[in-house]
Design a protein around this motif. Structure first.
Motif, short mmCIF file in Angstrom:
data_model
loop_
_atom_site.label_atom_id
_atom_site.label_comp_id
_atom_site.label_asym_id
_atom_site.label_seq_id
_atom_site.Cartn_x
_atom_site.Cartn_y
_atom_site.Cartn_z
N SER A 31 -52.82 -93.96 -14.05
CA SER A 31 -52.93 -92.76 -13.23
C SER A 31 -51.98 -91.67 -13.72
O SER A 31 -52.32 -90.49 -13.72
N TRP A 32 -50.80 -92.08 -14.15
CA TRP A 32 -49.82 -91.11 -14.69
C TRP A 32 -50.37 -90.47 -15.97
O TRP A 32 -50.23 -89.26 -16.18
N LEU A 33 -51.00 -91.26 -16.83
CA LEU A 33 -51.56 -90.71 -18.07
C LEU A 33 -52.71 -89.74 -17.78
O LEU A 33 -52.84 -88.72 -18.46
N LEU A 34 -53.55 -90.05 -16.82
CA LEU A 34 -54.72 -89.22 -16.55
C LEU A 34 -54.39 -87.96 -15.76
O LEU A 34 -54.96 -86.91 -15.99
N SER A 35 -53.48 -88.06 -14.79
CA SER A 35 -53.23 -86.91 -13.93
C SER A 35 -51.88 -86.25 -14.15
O SER A 35 -51.66 -85.13 -13.70
N GLY A 36 -50.93 -86.92 -14.79
CA GLY A 36 -49.63 -86.33 -15.05
C GLY A 36 -48.63 -86.49 -13.91
O GLY A 36 -47.51 -86.02 -14.00
N HIS A 37 -49.03 -87.14 -12.82
CA HIS A 37 -48.12 -87.41 -11.71
C HIS A 37 -48.57 -88.70 -11.04
O HIS A 37 -49.64 -89.22 -11.31
N ASP A 38 -47.74 -89.20 -10.15
CA ASP A 38 -48.09 -90.47 -9.50
C ASP A 38 -48.40 -90.32 -8.03
O ASP A 38 -48.38 -91.29 -7.28
N GLU A 39 -48.71 -89.11 -7.59
CA GLU A 39 -49.08 -88.88 -6.20
C GLU A 39 -50.55 -89.19 -5.99
O GLU A 39 -51.40 -88.87 -6.82
N VAL A 40 -50.87 -89.80 -4.86
CA VAL A 40 -52.25 -90.07 -4.51
C VAL A 40 -52.81 -88.84 -3.81
O VAL A 40 -52.22 -88.33 -2.87
N ARG A 41 -53.95 -88.35 -4.32
CA ARG A 41 -54.56 -87.14 -3.75
C ARG A 41 -55.26 -87.45 -2.44
O ARG A 41 -55.69 -88.57 -2.19
N ASP A 42 -55.42 -86.42 -1.61
CA ASP A 42 -56.24 -86.53 -0.40
C ASP A 42 -57.70 -86.58 -0.82
O ASP A 42 -58.13 -85.86 -1.72
N ASP A 43 -58.46 -87.41 -0.16
CA ASP A 43 -59.88 -87.50 -0.41
C ASP A 43 -60.59 -86.61 0.60
O ASP A 43 -60.55 -86.86 1.80
N VAL A 44 -61.24 -85.56 0.11
CA VAL A 44 -61.89 -84.60 0.99
C VAL A 44 -63.02 -85.27 1.77
O VAL A 44 -63.22 -84.98 2.95
N GLU A 45 -63.75 -86.17 1.14
CA GLU A 45 -64.85 -86.85 1.82
C GLU A 45 -64.35 -87.71 2.98
O GLU A 45 -64.96 -87.75 4.04
N ASP A 46 -63.23 -88.40 2.79
CA ASP A 46 -62.66 -89.18 3.88
C ASP A 46 -62.24 -88.29 5.04
O ASP A 46 -62.41 -88.65 6.21
N ARG A 47 -61.66 -87.16 4.73
CA ARG A 47 -61.25 -86.23 5.78
C ARG A 47 -62.46 -85.69 6.54
O ARG A 47 -62.43 -85.55 7.75
N ARG A 48 -63.56 -85.43 5.81
CA ARG A 48 -64.78 -84.92 6.46
C ARG A 48 -65.39 -85.99 7.37
O ARG A 48 -65.78 -85.71 8.49
N ILE A 49 -65.46 -87.23 6.88
CA ILE A 49 -66.02 -88.31 7.68
C ILE A 49 -65.12 -88.60 8.88
O ILE A 49 -65.60 -88.86 9.99
N GLY A 50 -63.81 -88.54 8.70
CA GLY A 50 -62.88 -88.77 9.80
C GLY A 50 -62.97 -87.72 10.88
O GLY A 50 -62.59 -87.95 12.03
N GLY A 51 -63.48 -86.54 10.58
CA GLY A 51 -63.59 -85.47 11.55
C GLY A 51 -64.80 -85.58 12.46
O GLY A 51 -64.90 -84.87 13.45
N PHE A 52 -65.76 -86.49 12.17
CA PHE A 52 -66.94 -86.63 13.02
C PHE A 52 -66.59 -87.08 14.42
O PHE A 52 -67.17 -86.63 15.39
N GLY A 53 -65.63 -87.98 14.57
CA GLY A 53 -65.24 -88.47 15.90
C GLY A 53 -64.62 -87.38 16.74
O GLY A 53 -64.79 -87.33 17.96
N ASP A 54 -63.90 -86.46 16.12
CA ASP A 54 -63.27 -85.37 16.86
C ASP A 54 -64.32 -84.42 17.44
O ASP A 54 -64.18 -83.93 18.54
#
Length: 128
Positions: free
Chosen positions: A99-122
């Motif tokens: 992951s460090w080689l591909l992205s240059g950092h070791d932070e896990v990105r937010d998944d936009v699709e997960d956030r969209r699916i998680g908003g259906f209940g709200d």
């Protein structure tokens, strides 16, 4: 319960707490370190659960059974846990390095699709 038992319980609890806290972080190396602490906490818990040390589990043929024989099962389980922890740690470090080689950092990105699916209940709760 002796002072040693309470101390070991506190140490195991602290290792588990710090390990879970680190695994909830967004940095992959913190996740790996949290997994390592969980592995060490598990090993310590298995050895503490085995009870106090006793005589060797191998009893000569002419000796009768003794009550102070050590239980070899917790030691075998701790050894198995060490091997599993080592294998998974090597795998997680390889994933973090890739992951460090591909992205240059070791932070896990937010998944936009997960956030969209998680908003259906709200949205359903807002409807009358």
């Amino acid at each position: 319960m002796t002072t040693l038992d309470l101390t070991m319980a506190a140490v195991v609890g602290a290792l588990f707490a710090i390990g879970f806290y680190l695994m909830l972080q967004r940095s992959l190396m913190r996740i790996v370190l949290g997994f390592l602490l969980l592995g060490h906490g598990t090993n310590l818990l298995l050895l503490v659960a085995g009870g106090p040390p006793g005589e060797p589990p191998l009893v000569p043929g002419d000796a009768g059974p003794t009550a102070d024989v050590a239980d070899p099962l917790p030691q075998a389980m701790a050894l198995t846990s060490i091997v599993i922890t080592f294998g998974l740690t090597a795998f997680l470090v390889a994933l973090a390095y890739r992951s460090w080689l591909l992205s240059g950092h070791d932070e896990v990105r937010d998944d936009v699709e997960d956030r969209r699916i998680g908003g259906f209940g709200d949205r359903e709760e807002e409807r009358p």
